[in-house]
Scaffold this motif. Structure first.
Motif, PDB file in Angstrom:
ATOM      1  N   VAL A 106       5.067   4.794 -11.980  1.00  0.00           N
ATOM      2  CA  VAL A 106       3.684   4.178 -11.814  1.00  0.00           C
ATOM      3  C   VAL A 106       4.068   2.763 -11.739  1.00  0.00           C
ATOM      4  N   ARG A 107       4.859   1.764 -12.674  1.00  0.00           N
ATOM      5  CA  ARG A 107       5.151   0.457 -12.223  1.00  0.00           C
ATOM      6  C   ARG A 107       5.492   0.503 -10.431  1.00  0.00           C
ATOM      7  N   MET A 108       5.868   1.251  -9.885  1.00  0.00           N
ATOM      8  CA  MET A 108       6.425   1.615  -8.582  1.00  0.00           C
ATOM      9  C   MET A 108       5.155   1.436  -7.662  1.00  0.00           C
ATOM     10  N   LEU A 121      -3.688   8.678 -15.398  1.00  0.00           N
ATOM     11  CA  LEU A 121      -2.807   8.922 -14.676  1.00  0.00           C
ATOM     12  C   LEU A 121      -2.936  10.607 -14.207  1.00  0.00           C
ATOM     13  N   THR A 122      -3.933  10.718 -14.204  1.00  0.00           N
ATOM     14  CA  THR A 122      -3.746  12.548 -13.570  1.00  0.00           C
ATOM     15  C   THR A 122      -2.788  12.616 -12.466  1.00  0.00           C
ATOM     16  N   TYR A 123      -3.362  12.301 -11.214  1.00  0.00           N
ATOM     17  CA  TYR A 123      -2.285  12.566 -10.146  1.00  0.00           C
ATOM     18  C   TYR A 123      -0.707  12.450 -10.234  1.00  0.00           C
ATOM     19  N   CYS A 124      -0.643  11.219 -11.397  1.00  0.00           N
ATOM     20  CA  CYS A 124       0.554  10.648 -10.980  1.00  0.00           C
ATOM     21  C   CYS A 124       1.664  11.583 -11.859  1.00  0.00           C
ATOM     22  N   GLU A 160      -9.056   3.689  -8.094  1.00  0.00           N
ATOM     23  CA  GLU A 160      -9.901   4.236  -8.354  1.00  0.00           C
ATOM     24  C   GLU A 160     -10.158   3.296 -10.473  1.00  0.00           C
ATOM     25  N   HIS A 161      -9.127   3.745 -10.580  1.00  0.00           N
ATOM     26  CA  HIS A 161      -8.239   3.146 -12.347  1.00  0.00           C
ATOM     27  C   HIS A 161      -8.511   1.585 -12.573  1.00  0.00           C
ATOM     28  N   HIS A 162      -8.512   0.843 -11.120  1.00  0.00           N
ATOM     29  CA  HIS A 162      -8.307  -0.969 -10.915  1.00  0.00           C
ATOM     30  C   HIS A 162      -6.874  -0.737 -11.676  1.00  0.00           C
ATOM     31  N   LEU A 163      -5.895  -0.115 -10.863  1.00  0.00           N
ATOM     32  CA  LEU A 163      -4.759  -0.581 -11.641  1.00  0.00           C
ATOM     33  C   LEU A 163      -3.662  -0.943 -10.883  1.00  0.00           C
ATOM     34  N   LEU A 164      -4.823  -0.738  -8.848  1.00  0.00           N
ATOM     35  CA  LEU A 164      -3.023  -1.085  -8.179  1.00  0.00           C
ATOM     36  C   LEU A 164      -3.366  -2.195  -7.779  1.00  0.00           C
ATOM     37  N   MET A 165      -2.881  -2.907  -7.802  1.00  0.00           N
ATOM     38  CA  MET A 165      -1.800  -4.796  -7.597  1.00  0.00           C
ATOM     39  C   MET A 165      -1.752  -5.051  -5.734  1.00  0.00           C
ATOM     40  N   THR A 166      -2.274  -5.467  -5.853  1.00  0.00           N
ATOM     41  CA  THR A 166      -2.416  -6.805  -4.017  1.00  0.00           C
ATOM     42  C   THR A 166      -0.962  -7.649  -4.257  1.00  0.00           C
ATOM     43  N   LYS A 179      -1.449   9.517  -2.495  1.00  0.00           N
ATOM     44  CA  LYS A 179      -2.643   9.769  -3.809  1.00  0.00           C
ATOM     45  C   LYS A 179      -2.790   9.138  -5.481  1.00  0.00           C
ATOM     46  N   MET A 180      -1.088   8.488  -5.490  1.00  0.00           N
ATOM     47  CA  MET A 180      -0.879   7.944  -6.548  1.00  0.00           C
ATOM     48  C   MET A 180      -1.634   7.128  -6.535  1.00  0.00           C
ATOM     49  N   LYS A 181      -1.207   6.221  -5.290  1.00  0.00           N
ATOM     50  CA  LYS A 181      -1.609   4.948  -5.577  1.00  0.00           C
ATOM     51  C   LYS A 181      -3.424   5.299  -4.549  1.00  0.00           C
ATOM     52  N   GLU A 182      -4.479   5.608  -4.218  1.00  0.00           N
ATOM     53  CA  GLU A 182      -5.416   5.973  -4.659  1.00  0.00           C
ATOM     54  C   GLU A 182      -5.889   6.040  -6.068  1.00  0.00           C
ATOM     55  N   GLU A 183      -5.149   7.280  -6.543  1.00  0.00           N
ATOM     56  CA  GLU A 183      -5.436   7.283  -8.013  1.00  0.00           C
ATOM     57  C   GLU A 183      -5.289   5.795  -9.076  1.00  0.00           C
TER      58      GLU A 183
END
Length: 470
Positions: free
Chosen positions: A462-464, A357-360, A334-340, A327-331
């Motif tokens: 969040v960074r992790m 990042l409400t859920y985080c 959604e905010h275009h903050l997940l790295m690949t 769920k944290m990664k999905e959030e």
């Protein structure tokens, strides 16, 4: 004949001391319920604290289960009145003139840092707060967000690798948070790693603090002698003095080159306040060099032992709840903050996208609810008073077990309060009572570094997740 008289007097004195101690530790008709204490050691032995069989927060939970919301616990030779309801905490925190900081909050810490803010009261406390608080407000520390991110990246690159079995994460987390403190508070790269001199010195110093803190005050003179002739402690102390002196001198050189420059971090504020004639009659008179040293040491120790357990608890809860990670990664996605694979193609973390990042945020709240930075707080009564029909005499210590309140089913309704459920903060527990969760303490004696600790913990977590770690 003289020998007989001396022996008789000795027996009489010992008998009188025994009778006095027996009466002092015996329950009175108006006492709160509790377990009968041992002389000198109170409930430290029979509760399992001294032997390491039980954690202190669990003991307080057990006592509440057996005796109710009001009971007594003997911390060594000190009888403490324990209050477990929100209403109790509200009354005690609100009356700052009746309930002040208790010496038991950091028992024997004055052997190490007699001028630390943690120990001070009255005008001296206000004088120190005037210097420290402005530099630890969110408006100041948010400017260090990029630095915290860089420290988090260094921590991840050095310690968290896919498929790796982590055996010493606590030490790694301690190094991380100390490095953050070094940059944010002192503008210095401590470059803390497992075998660094500073890390070893802090570890040695902190181990003596932990060892001496729970001892009854009758052993204080032994503690002073022990520390004075302990080469390991003296070596750590000398290193700290050298580090503090170096930080102060470097900052003095900077300030001599840039006159009238407003302080940008804690060490700048401390050096700007240097005044060997500082006194409590003038609140704004600054700090002496001895006081500055103790505040530097306290800040470093906070970085060592304050946040690492919370970070470890997050790693534990996240590993046991993979759906929470998802769920944290999905959030983040959604905010275009997940790295690949490419770190540069993702927008940098800012105060705005962190706050979105409400859920985080809910996950971090749940971690701190179940594993608060401060599990309990103690106040001392400055005058006779009454709390919930309990008479409290001047000089008595009052306990507020924060972990008990944080997990009390009367204040948490969405799910079992003993379980890790971040969604509770999105449901009916969203508007929980402000005192139902105070992981950094409450009232005017709450942790002065709360904003920095919160920003640091949220950014690292969040960074992790942002970098896709499992």
């Amino acid at each position: 004949m003289e020998l007989i008289i001396v022996a008789t007097l000795f027996v009489i004195v010992i008998t009188l001391i025994y009778i006095y101690l027996k009466r002092a530790y015996s329950p009175s008709p108006g006492d709160l319920p509790g377990v009968k204490p041992h002389i000198f050691f109170g409930n430290l032995i029979n509760s399992g604290i001294w032997t390491g069989e039980s954690a202190f927060h669990q003991v307080l939970l057990d006592y509440q289960h057996h005796f109710g919301d009001k009971f007594q616990y003997w911390l060594g030779s000190h009888r403490c009145l324990v209050f477990c309801r929100i209403e109790h905490a509200q009354t005690i925190f609100a009356d700052r003139y009746t309930f002040d900081n208790s010496p038991l909050n950091n028992s024997n810490f004055d052997l190490f840092c007699p001028n630390s803010l943690l120990l001070l009261t009255g005008a001296k406390w206000k004088r120190h707060m005037r210097i420290l608080l402005p530099m630890l407000k969110l408006a100041k520390i948010i400017g260090h967000l990029e630095t915290i991110v860089q420290c988090a990246d260094r921590f991840i690159d050095q310690n968290l690798h896919s498929g790796q079995i982590h055996r010493d994460l606590l030490s790694c987390c301690e190094s991380l948070t100390m490095n953050v403190i070094g940059f944010v508070a002192f503008g210095c790269d401590f470059d803390i790693h497992a075998n660094s001199q500073i890390k070893k010195a802090v570890h040695d110093f902190e181990s003596y603090v932990r060892w001496l803190s729970p001892l009854p005050w009758i052993f204080r003179w032994l503690g002073k002698i022990y520390l004075k002739y302990n080469w390991k402690y003296q070596r750590a102390s000398r290193l700290f003095h050298g580090l503090a002196q170096k930080l102060v001198e470097e900052e003095q050189n900077k300030q001599s080159e840039m006159e009238n420059e407003p302080p940008k971090n804690l060490i700048a504020a401390l050096v700007s306040s240097l005044n060997e004639e500082a006194n409590d009659e003038q609140v704004s008179s600054g700090l002496t060099s001895a006081e500055i040293f103790d505040e530097i040491l306290t800040m470093i120790l906070f970085g060592y032992e304050g946040m690492p357990p919370a970070l470890l608890w997050f790693i534990f809860f996240a590993s046991k709840n993979p759906q929470v990670q998802q769920k944290m990664k999905e959030e983040l996605r959604e905010h275009h903050l997940l790295m690949t694979n490419n770190l540069k193609c993702v927008p940098p973390l800012t105060a705005n996208n962190l706050s979105s990042l409400t859920y985080c945020e809910c996950v971090i709240k749940e971690v701190l609810r179940l594993a608060p930075v401060i599990e309990y707080t103690i106040r001392i009564a400055t005058c006779d008073t009454i709390v919930d029909d309990v008479k409290i005499h001047r000089g008595q210590n009052v306990f507020i077990p924060l972990h008990n309140i944080n997990t009390d089913a009367r204040y948490w309704h969405h799910a079992d309060p003993q379980q890790f459920v971040p969604e509770r903060f999105l449901a009916e527990d969203k508007n929980h009572h402000p005192l139902a969760m105070i992981p950094f303490g409450g009232g005017h004696r709450a942790c002065v570094g709360e904003k920095l600790a919160w920003l640091q913990l949220k950014t690292i977590i969040v960074r992790m997740m942002q970098r896709g770690l499992n």
